[in-house]
Design an enzyme around this catalytic site. Sequence first.
Site, mmCIF file in Angstrom:
data_model
loop_
_atom_site.group_PDB
_atom_site.id
_atom_site.type_symbol
_atom_site.label_atom_id
_atom_site.label_comp_id
_atom_site.label_asym_id
_atom_site.label_seq_id
_atom_site.Cartn_x
_atom_site.Cartn_y
_atom_site.Cartn_z
ATOM 1 N N ASN A 5 0.858 -1.189 0.000
ATOM 2 C CA ASN A 5 0.000 0.000 0.000
ATOM 3 C C ASN A 5 0.892 1.236 0.000
ATOM 4 O OD1 ASN A 5 -1.452 2.347 1.303
ATOM 5 N ND2 ASN A 5 -3.156 0.932 1.072
ATOM 6 N N SER A 21 -5.115 -0.306 -2.953
ATOM 7 C CA SER A 21 -5.658 1.037 -2.766
ATOM 8 C C SER A 21 -6.799 0.904 -1.769
ATOM 9 C CB SER A 21 -6.154 1.571 -4.111
ATOM 10 O OG SER A 21 -6.635 2.883 -3.953
ATOM 11 N N GLU A 22 -6.732 1.632 -0.655
ATOM 12 C CA GLU A 22 -7.586 1.290 0.482
ATOM 13 C C GLU A 22 -9.076 1.564 0.281
ATOM 14 O OE1 GLU A 22 -4.951 3.334 0.639
ATOM 15 O OE2 GLU A 22 -5.377 5.157 1.787
ATOM 16 N N ASN A 23 -9.434 2.283 -0.792
ATOM 17 C CA ASN A 23 -10.867 2.422 -1.053
ATOM 18 C C ASN A 23 -11.490 1.091 -1.486
ATOM 19 O OD1 ASN A 23 -9.112 3.085 -3.269
ATOM 20 N ND2 ASN A 23 -10.878 3.713 -4.453
ATOM 21 N N SER A 46 -11.335 -4.009 2.708
ATOM 22 C CA SER A 46 -10.022 -3.436 2.437
ATOM 23 C C SER A 46 -9.261 -3.200 3.743
ATOM 24 C CB SER A 46 -10.196 -2.128 1.676
ATOM 25 O OG SER A 46 -8.957 -1.546 1.417
#
Lengths: 218, 233
Positions: A23, A46-48, A88
């Site tokens: 990340n 991608s943390e979304n 996530s």
Amino acid sequence: MALTREQLAQRVAQEFQDGYYVNLGIGIPTLAANYIPQDMQVMLQSENGLLGMGQFPLDEEVDADLINAGKQTVTMVPGASIFSSAESFAMIRGGHVDLTVLGAFEVDCQGNIASYMIPGKLIKGMGGAMDLVAGADNIIVTMTHASKSGASKLLAECTLPLTGKGCIKRVLTDLALMDIADGKFILRERAPGVSVEEIASLTGGELIIPDNVPEMTF
Amino acid sequence: MSGFDKVVTSYAEALEGLEDNMTIIAGGFGLCGIPENLIKEIKRRGTKGLTIASNNAGVDGKGLGILLEDQQIAKMIASYVGENALFEAQMMSGELEVELTPQGTLAEKMRAGGAGIPAFFTATGYGTPVGEGKEVREFDGRNYILEEALYGDFSIAKAWKADRYGNLMFRKTARNFNPMAITAGKIAVVEVEEIVEVGQLDPDEIHLSGIYVNRLIQGTFEKTIEQRTVRSA
């Protein structure tokens, strides 16, 4: 010479290993994606809610439904997967991401990090940074070593409100690569042409200087 | 008899019962996957004093940002609110209360709310301003803080495709907070790009079961892009 943004990104990329899920935070960390070695597979989270983020789209590929955590339009690589934000962060909190790279305002020798809030200034929020620093074991913080006026950002104790407590073990600045252990900074590498003395003079908190501190190579 | 048919035909009907001072859980990340027409309907209704939990608060003139124009939001629970000048102004003047919540904690608070879990422990925020005043418990040598679930009077969310029973499929990163937001509201209202007949979606490919959905409406979407970034060929 202090490292350029590109050199910082290149040095971050040297920490990548084949098969890593990574990340990358907004800014310099994101640039590290440009330096993934050709013979290595690294998948970007991608943390979304995307694992397997690709490069920016061509004009005709732009899709409003496909963005990264910085809200930029992106693409997906073959083998990518999509999930909810809860899942996530389950990946992140659950320690499934191999490496997290993010920026900071201050780091101290207790492994504390301050990166989201400057009292008296507008506070926009922590986004996913608190979850990332609390959840990941392998974190690299990238930052400038000192402010323009020469005030160290590597401190005995953070002065700004914390993003995470006792969670940072490695910091890459424009001058040096440091580990953090047992309440001390340990100098591991220095930027080409930067002396150990200069680094020591710009570092708050206790600093261990090993006999041999090699220059970074790119 | 409508049975499991969740489809409503007007946005007014979709948000019937929404009153002042209620709490709304909203899906979306930035402007991606936001229930843009439901937000417009809240503006049209003029509902005031709202508490809204959503990762972001839109931008000026888009998304939740439009609800600031008539000061309809009293409190915002969000992880990042930096893209909105009107928001800033109302936050600084104290008209708008803001509870900054870490992104993963926010997602999990919604998930917990929908799953009947009143609170959970997380390491996120321990030793930071977020942890202040919260119960701390040590597990296996590490400190965690107690975070409580979020519940909404309404949820508003956006999905890609649905059948009439409210079984949902999302598209790409427009999924984001939408599934959890839907589960956390007493009345969950979902707008979609396409509604198909029951039986036309493969049960194995449904992302969220219709059991969580109370009202479903088909809309057309602007899908504003916040940061259009492209590479050249």
